[in-house]
Design an enzyme around this catalytic site. Structure first.
Site, PDB file in Angstrom:
ATOM      1  N   GLY A   1      -2.944   7.380 -15.199  1.00 51.08           N
ATOM      2  CA  GLY A   1      -1.676   6.670 -15.252  1.00 51.08           C
ATOM      3  C   GLY A   1      -1.339   6.094 -16.614  1.00 51.08           C
ATOM      4  O   GLY A   1      -0.180   6.134 -17.042  1.00 51.08           O
TER       5      GLY A   1
ATOM      6  N   HIS B   1      -0.628   0.992  -8.581  1.00 54.39           N
ATOM      7  CA  HIS B   1      -1.699   1.621  -7.807  1.00 54.39           C
ATOM      8  C   HIS B   1      -1.564   1.277  -6.327  1.00 54.39           C
ATOM      9  O   HIS B   1      -2.314   1.813  -5.502  1.00 54.39           O
ATOM     10  CB  HIS B   1      -3.078   1.146  -8.281  1.00 54.39           C
TER      11      HIS B   1
ATOM     12  N   SER C   1     -15.064   8.988 -13.466  1.00 56.85           N
ATOM     13  CA  SER C   1     -14.387   8.186 -14.483  1.00 56.85           C
ATOM     14  C   SER C   1     -14.651   6.703 -14.269  1.00 56.85           C
ATOM     15  O   SER C   1     -14.777   5.936 -15.232  1.00 56.85           O
ATOM     16  CB  SER C   1     -12.885   8.473 -14.452  1.00 56.85           C
TER      17      SER C   1
ATOM     18  N   ARG D   1     -18.005   5.820 -15.764  1.00 51.04           N
ATOM     19  CA  ARG D   1     -17.906   5.668 -17.219  1.00 51.04           C
ATOM     20  C   ARG D   1     -17.204   4.371 -17.587  1.00 51.04           C
ATOM     21  O   ARG D   1     -17.634   3.655 -18.495  1.00 51.04           O
ATOM     22  CB  ARG D   1     -17.137   6.858 -17.808  1.00 51.04           C
TER      23      ARG D   1
ATOM     24  N   LEU E   1      -5.544  11.806 -26.262  1.00 50.59           N
ATOM     25  CA  LEU E   1      -6.647  10.901 -25.940  1.00 50.59           C
ATOM     26  C   LEU E   1      -7.226  10.285 -27.206  1.00 50.59           C
ATOM     27  O   LEU E   1      -7.628   9.116 -27.212  1.00 50.59           O
ATOM     28  CB  LEU E   1      -7.726  11.650 -25.152  1.00 50.59           C
TER      29      LEU E   1
END
Length: 270
Positions: free
Chosen positions: A15, A67, A98, A101, A198
């Site tokens: 997002g 969300h 994810s 991490r 990114l």
């Protein structure tokens, strides 16, 4: 076009990346700091945390991210004014990894990784994580913003976008979103993508930390802020946690549950 336009996603679906690109497209400029994303496409939960909320009947187009599942009571204020929904969907396998991490858990810490995986599989999502609230399970969230969206927003048109397609063809997919939201023409889409790679987002996150600005990374017990932007991994194996974890997840994918249904529907039942 006036009204509320939602960028809805389950946590860890990409997002922030989509919001960054939309912000850059609308402003025609790079997003220089992390708060710039919130300024461009605000996250509703962040606004509510600060005691703010958009008008329930805006006289202009408002882009807002969340969300929350679409049926959360707080969203009833926008029932009639919601015009469009972009539902960003990511492979739940990768969303789970994810999260590991994001929490700073390395693959070598198998026990901690297994705990997250076991909880995710049991809950079919992040409901036990206690980082977010109101997001529901993965299938509940997707269903609420796609198949059941008109129960909450009767006037809404919906565009489902897969994170994987956005990674494969960011210009093409961003243009679909821009066109759907009626934000403007194709000019500016390529620049928006280039401004929000990114690598650029990692630089933006680090720059914001150096400037003392708020970012989204979690804090360790030692007071160190973990990085939020990762590598955007896709279709990674869970076998590093044990064959039993991979099997448990495979069983979830191939059952008769809503989780399995949406995994098949969006191409994640591998």
């Amino acid at each position: 076009m006036n009204g509320m336009c939602w960028i809805a996603s389950y946590p860890k679906a990409g997002g922030h990346w989509l919001r960054c690109m939309l912000t850059s497209y609308v402003t025609g400029e790079p997003v220089e700091t992390w708060p710039g994303i919130q300024a461009g496409v605000p996250h509703l939960e962040g606004l509510l945390r600060d005691g703010e909320a958009p008008s329930a009947d805006p006289d202009e187009q408002v882009l807002l991210a969340t969300h929350f599942t679409a049926d959360r009571p707080v969203l009833r204020f926008y029932r009639e004014s919601t015009a469009k929904v972009v539902c960003l969907i990511r492979n739940p396998r990768d969303a789970m990894l994810s999260l590991m991490r994001m929490k700073g858990i390395p693959p070598e810490d198998v026990e901690a990784c297994r705990k997250i995986a076991e909880t995710f599989i049991a809950d079919e999502g992040f409901s036990s994580v206690r980082i977010w609230a109101g997001e529901g399970s993965w299938p509940e969230n997707i269903r609420s913003w796609t198949d059941s969206v008109h129960e909450s927003f009767p006037n809404a048109a919906v565009l489902a976008v897969r994170y994987e397609d956005l990674r494969k063809d960011p210009e093409g997919e961003l243009w679909k979103v821009v066109d759907f939201l009626e934000l403007g023409g194709r000019d500016g889409v390529a620049d928006a993508v280039a401004n929000c790679t990114l690598e650029r987002m990692r630089e933006m996150e680090e720059r914001s930390k150096l400037l003392g600005l708020e970012t989204t990374g979690l804090m360790t017990r030692g007071g160190k802020q973990l990085p939020f932007v990762g590598k955007g991994g896709q279709r990674k194996s869970l076998k590093f946690m044990g064959d039993d974890i991979e099997k448990a997840y495979a069983d979830l994918l191939h059952g008769e549950t809503d989780f399995a249904h949406y995994a098949r529907l969006y191409g994640y039942a591998e």
